[in-house]
Design a protein around this motif. Structure first.
Motif, short mmCIF file in Angstrom:
data_model
loop_
_atom_site.label_atom_id
_atom_site.label_comp_id
_atom_site.label_asym_id
_atom_site.label_seq_id
_atom_site.Cartn_x
_atom_site.Cartn_y
_atom_site.Cartn_z
N GLU A 74 0.80 -1.10 -0.11
CA GLU A 74 -0.01 -0.03 0.01
C GLU A 74 0.76 1.13 -0.09
N LEU A 75 2.07 1.10 0.83
CA LEU A 75 2.91 2.19 0.62
C LEU A 75 3.42 2.51 -0.85
N TYR A 76 3.90 1.47 -1.42
CA TYR A 76 4.28 1.50 -2.74
C TYR A 76 3.25 2.44 -3.62
N SER A 77 2.13 1.92 -3.61
CA SER A 77 0.95 2.51 -4.51
C SER A 77 0.96 3.93 -4.12
N LYS A 78 0.85 4.34 -2.86
CA LYS A 78 0.63 5.85 -2.39
C LYS A 78 1.59 6.79 -2.70
N LEU A 79 2.84 6.26 -2.24
CA LEU A 79 3.95 7.26 -1.97
C LEU A 79 4.75 6.90 -3.39
N VAL A 80 5.12 5.78 -4.02
CA VAL A 80 6.07 5.72 -5.13
C VAL A 80 5.39 5.98 -6.57
N ARG A 81 4.26 5.00 -6.72
CA ARG A 81 3.67 5.04 -8.03
C ARG A 81 2.62 6.22 -8.35
N ASN A 82 1.80 6.55 -7.26
CA ASN A 82 0.99 7.74 -7.20
C ASN A 82 1.53 8.92 -6.80
N GLY A 83 2.61 8.57 -6.16
CA GLY A 83 3.21 9.94 -5.58
C GLY A 83 4.44 10.28 -6.49
N ALA A 84 5.60 9.68 -6.06
CA ALA A 84 6.99 10.00 -6.99
C ALA A 84 6.79 10.05 -8.31
N VAL A 85 6.42 8.73 -8.85
CA VAL A 85 6.42 8.71 -10.37
C VAL A 85 5.25 9.53 -11.07
N MET A 86 4.12 9.62 -10.50
CA MET A 86 3.17 10.52 -11.05
C MET A 86 3.51 11.89 -11.08
N HIS A 87 3.98 12.51 -10.09
CA HIS A 87 4.33 13.86 -10.18
C HIS A 87 5.65 14.00 -10.86
N MET A 88 6.56 12.98 -11.15
CA MET A 88 7.58 13.22 -12.07
C MET A 88 6.98 13.47 -13.34
N LYS A 89 6.25 12.34 -13.65
CA LYS A 89 5.74 12.38 -15.03
C LYS A 89 5.12 13.72 -15.63
N ASN A 90 4.36 14.37 -14.43
CA ASN A 90 3.67 15.53 -14.95
C ASN A 90 4.34 16.85 -14.87
N ALA A 91 5.48 16.71 -14.08
CA ALA A 91 6.52 17.75 -14.12
C ALA A 91 7.42 17.94 -14.94
N CYS A 92 7.96 16.78 -15.35
CA CYS A 92 9.01 16.86 -16.30
C CYS A 92 8.66 16.17 -17.54
N SER A 93 9.16 16.78 -18.78
CA SER A 93 9.13 16.16 -20.01
C SER A 93 10.45 15.47 -20.30
N PRO A 94 10.59 14.50 -21.20
CA PRO A 94 11.60 14.00 -21.74
C PRO A 94 12.40 14.82 -22.78
N THR A 95 13.59 15.19 -22.82
CA THR A 95 14.21 16.22 -23.63
C THR A 95 15.24 15.34 -24.56
N PRO A 96 15.43 15.55 -25.77
CA PRO A 96 15.99 14.98 -26.76
C PRO A 96 17.44 14.55 -26.33
N GLN A 97 18.18 15.12 -25.11
CA GLN A 97 19.31 14.44 -24.55
C GLN A 97 19.08 13.26 -23.61
N ASP A 98 17.77 13.00 -23.30
CA ASP A 98 17.53 11.89 -22.52
C ASP A 98 17.66 10.51 -23.18
#
Length: 410
Positions: free
Chosen positions: A276-300
């Protein structure tokens, strides 16, 4: 973001696509990574305009994932709420309420239905939940199954990073070895070939509804609008009614992002933390926010499939295309694309995948914000919103209040 599409403008091999009969219950079963999110987003955005054309999208959200998982008796993603029959029955009620309109149900998780009995039950219930025994055959005849397919070589990297988002700890080349070279090819993800042995997937649903009620759409990545045009033609909708909806939350992770998450998964499992901690903090927390806040660049650095795996996937794709072609189903698009074997660009060694400091910071912030979003004794409007919909100031204020409260208790 899944926006890959089939070529053409409602025509295939110079022939117009015949629309499905009025009153059809169209079941789009994916599978994963074949444009499903683009289709679901466009249909949901056009939901209010569809009834004027005799079409309904009977779902309260873009993707009725819980209903599909319950129908297939499959578990939820790691740490998420377990779906129940109530989710599936609620969707069936919405479908039944559409009456004589053509209705569309779309979820890639229907591809996870494991056996003929499950597939047959889904078709029967979708055709008419309350139909008497003598009418069940006619009710099943209302169901038309749509399968969207892409080349296996393009699916594999995207599917691997998706498995990492659900807790996988195995590296990409190791994972490819298990999927392609180590019989029975079921570890660590038995669902992969359940979904992506496409000939067997189509065959399972043909046994339930008949070849005449199965359409296979071969996705062509070169045409960014064709898949939506194909759906419009099948549903008898005006051209360009369905429009792509941007969805940063559905974008694939870069190699560096995936590797960061994969190493976090090792630590998470190694310390025995609850799912449950993984769902809340990792997938729906860290990963979700990272996806929304950061777009891949040509250097990635992108996830690159080694040549041996690309060639193996192309060989399997050609075999699958041949078997599907012999089943008598309607195939829209070029089946030859399923054996596509894209060659790696250039001969130089791949660049080192390094996570950018700002990406790491956004991931960490997303986890902290998820803590601030966790339900407390008193609910509020801010707590009901997702992390990326809440301002940074508000999240920091809530997090600070909770830290102070816990410190005072201690």
């Amino acid at each position: 973001m899944e926006t890959d599409c089939t070529r053409g403008d409602a025509r295939v091999n110079d022939a117009a696509i015949a629309p499905l009969p009025a009153g059809t219950r169209l079941l789009h079963i994916g599978p994963h990574k074949t444009g499903t999110t683009a289709v679901q987003g466009a249909l949901f955005a056009a939901k209010d305009a569809l009834p004027a054309h005799g079409v309904a999208f009977p779902a309260h959200s873009r993707h009725p994932m819980e209903a599909a998982l319950a129908a297939c008796a499959r578990p939820a993603m790691m740490g998420d709420t377990v779906p129940t029959d109530k989710h599936w029955l609620r969707l069936l009620e919405l479908v039944e309420a559409t009456g004589k309109a053509t209705s569309v149900v779309s979820s890639e998780f229907f591809a996870d239905a494991q056996d003929d009995a499950t597939v047959a039950r889904i078709v029967e219930q979708l055709g008419g939940t309350g139909a008497p025994p003598l009418e069940r055959s006619r009710a099943r005849g209302r169901v038309h199954v749509l399968v969207t397919l892409r080349p296996l070589a393009r699916i594999m990297p995207s599917q691997w990073q998706q498995y990492v988002q659900n807790g996988l700890r195995m590296g990409y080349e190791d994972w490819l070895e298990h999927m392609l070279r180590k019989a029975p090819y079921e570890k660590p993800n038995p669902s992969f070939w359940q979904r992506h042995r496409h000939d067997r997937l189509v065959e399972r649903w043909v046994r339930a509804v008949g070849a005449e009620r199965v359409t296979v759409v071969v996705v062509d990545d070169r045409d960014r609008g064709g898949l939506l045009r194909t759906f419009e033609a099948l549903l008898g909708l005006p051209e360009n009614l369905l429009q792509p909806v941007p969805d940063t939350a559905n974008r694939s992770l870069t190699l560096a992002e995936t590797e960061m998450l994969r190493n976090l998964n090792k630590e998470f499992r190694g310390n025995g933390l609850p799912d449950e901690l993984y769902s809340k903090l990792v997938r729906n927390g860290a990963v979700m926010h990272m996806k929304n806040a950061c777009s891949p660049t040509p250097q990635d650095v992108k996830i690159v499939t080694p040549l041996w795996a690309v060639e193996a996937a192309a060989e399997i794709g050609a075999e699958m295309a041949g078997r599907i072609g012999s089943m008598g189903v309607r195939v829209l698009g070029d089946p030859g694309l399923l054996s596509l074997a894209p060659k790696p660009a250039g001969d130089s060694a791949p660049a080192e995948a390094r996570i950018a400091p700002e990406v790491a910071a956004q991931a960490l912030y997303g986890a902290l914000a998820a803590v601030a979003q966790a339900p407390a004794e008193s609910a509020s409007a801010a707590k009901a919103r997702t992390v990326h919909q809440t301002s940074s100031k508000e999240l920091v204020r809530v997090l600070g209040h909770r830290c102070l409260k816990r410190l005072r208790r201690r």
